[in-house]
Design a protein around this motif. Structure first.
Motif, PDB file in Angstrom:
ATOM      1  N   GLN A   1       0.825  -1.208   0.000  1.00  0.00           N
ATOM      2  CA  GLN A   1       0.000   0.000   0.000  1.00  0.00           C
ATOM      3  C   GLN A   1       0.861   1.260   0.000  1.00  0.00           C
ATOM      4  O   GLN A   1       0.595   2.210  -0.751  1.00  0.00           O
ATOM      5  CB  GLN A   1      -0.935   0.004   1.217  1.00  0.00           C
TER       6      GLN A   1
ATOM      7  N   ASP B   1       1.186   4.244  -2.790  1.00  0.00           N
ATOM      8  CA  ASP B   1       1.035   5.664  -2.468  1.00  0.00           C
ATOM      9  C   ASP B   1       2.275   6.458  -2.862  1.00  0.00           C
ATOM     10  O   ASP B   1       2.180   7.573  -3.392  1.00  0.00           O
ATOM     11  CB  ASP B   1       0.764   5.848  -0.971  1.00  0.00           C
TER      12      ASP B   1
ATOM     13  N   TYR C   1       2.363   7.197  -6.516  1.00  0.00           N
ATOM     14  CA  TYR C   1       1.475   8.325  -6.837  1.00  0.00           C
ATOM     15  C   TYR C   1       2.194   9.657  -6.571  1.00  0.00           C
ATOM     16  O   TYR C   1       2.206  10.549  -7.416  1.00  0.00           O
ATOM     17  CB  TYR C   1       0.183   8.248  -6.007  1.00  0.00           C
TER      18      TYR C   1
ATOM     19  N   ARG D   1      -5.709   5.099 -10.562  1.00  0.00           N
ATOM     20  CA  ARG D   1      -5.895   4.423  -9.267  1.00  0.00           C
ATOM     21  C   ARG D   1      -7.304   3.858  -9.172  1.00  0.00           C
ATOM     22  O   ARG D   1      -7.505   2.729  -8.713  1.00  0.00           O
ATOM     23  CB  ARG D   1      -5.641   5.387  -8.108  1.00  0.00           C
TER      24      ARG D   1
END
Length: 173
Positions: free
Chosen positions: A139, A143, A146, A163
């Motif tokens: 996870q 992130d 991104y 996403r």
């Protein structure tokens, strides 16, 4: 470590035998390093007497116990098994050999089984924790990707759309 010049001055000697050896002498007699003897002492498998100068002093009984430990280790026994076996007396059996009797073997088996059950429970818990950590790692990597893309100038709306598409694809599986 220098040898105590007065080995007979040992205090807390567990036997009445006055033949005491320093750690260096005991290690040489057993064919191991002094560190090996200290390791087994740290595990409380053998606790030597101390001289007036606080040097380790080994009795013949200590050397016999070390010999037993070293034989068991050479046969592949774990420290846990050795610890349990040392708690039990060896008895004379057929052919003049000393061994543990059946009752003592059962006690050792039960103790080792209990330890193994505890370790298996702990291993299962660690595996669950590892799976959770790996999920969190994935996870955070997602992130971070991104954020790095945003820092490279990729528009937020474009990244958010990607996403959302990935999330829909994952949830439809």
């Amino acid at each position: 470590m220098p040898a105590d010049p007065h080995p007979a001055s040992a205090v807390g000697t567990p036997t009445h035998d006055t033949t005491l050896l320093t750690v260096g002498q005991a290690a040489a007699a057993l064919g191991v390093t002094a560190r090996t003897l200290k390791y087994y002492e740290e595990l409380n498998l053998v606790v030597p007497a101390r001289s007036g100068g606080h040097y380790r002093m080994y009795t013949p009984a200590d050397l016999a116990t070390f010999g037993r430990i070293l034989r068991m280790r050479s046969l592949g026994f774990s420290i846990a098994a050795i610890t349990e076996m040392l708690k039990r007396p060896r008895r004379m059996v057929d052919a003049g050999k000393s061994r543990m009797n059946e009752e003592d073997l059962r006690v050792v088996r039960d103790a080792l089984t209990s330890q193994l059950d505890t370790l298996r429970e702990r291993t299962a818990q660690v595996r669950r924790e590892l799976r959770e950590a790996e999920k969190l790692e994935a996870q955070i990597e997602h992130d971070l990707h991104y954020i790095e893309q945003r820092l490279r100038g990729v528009p937020a709306d474009e990244l958010l759309a990607e996403r959302a598409a990935k999330a829909r694809k994952t949830s439809s599986r």
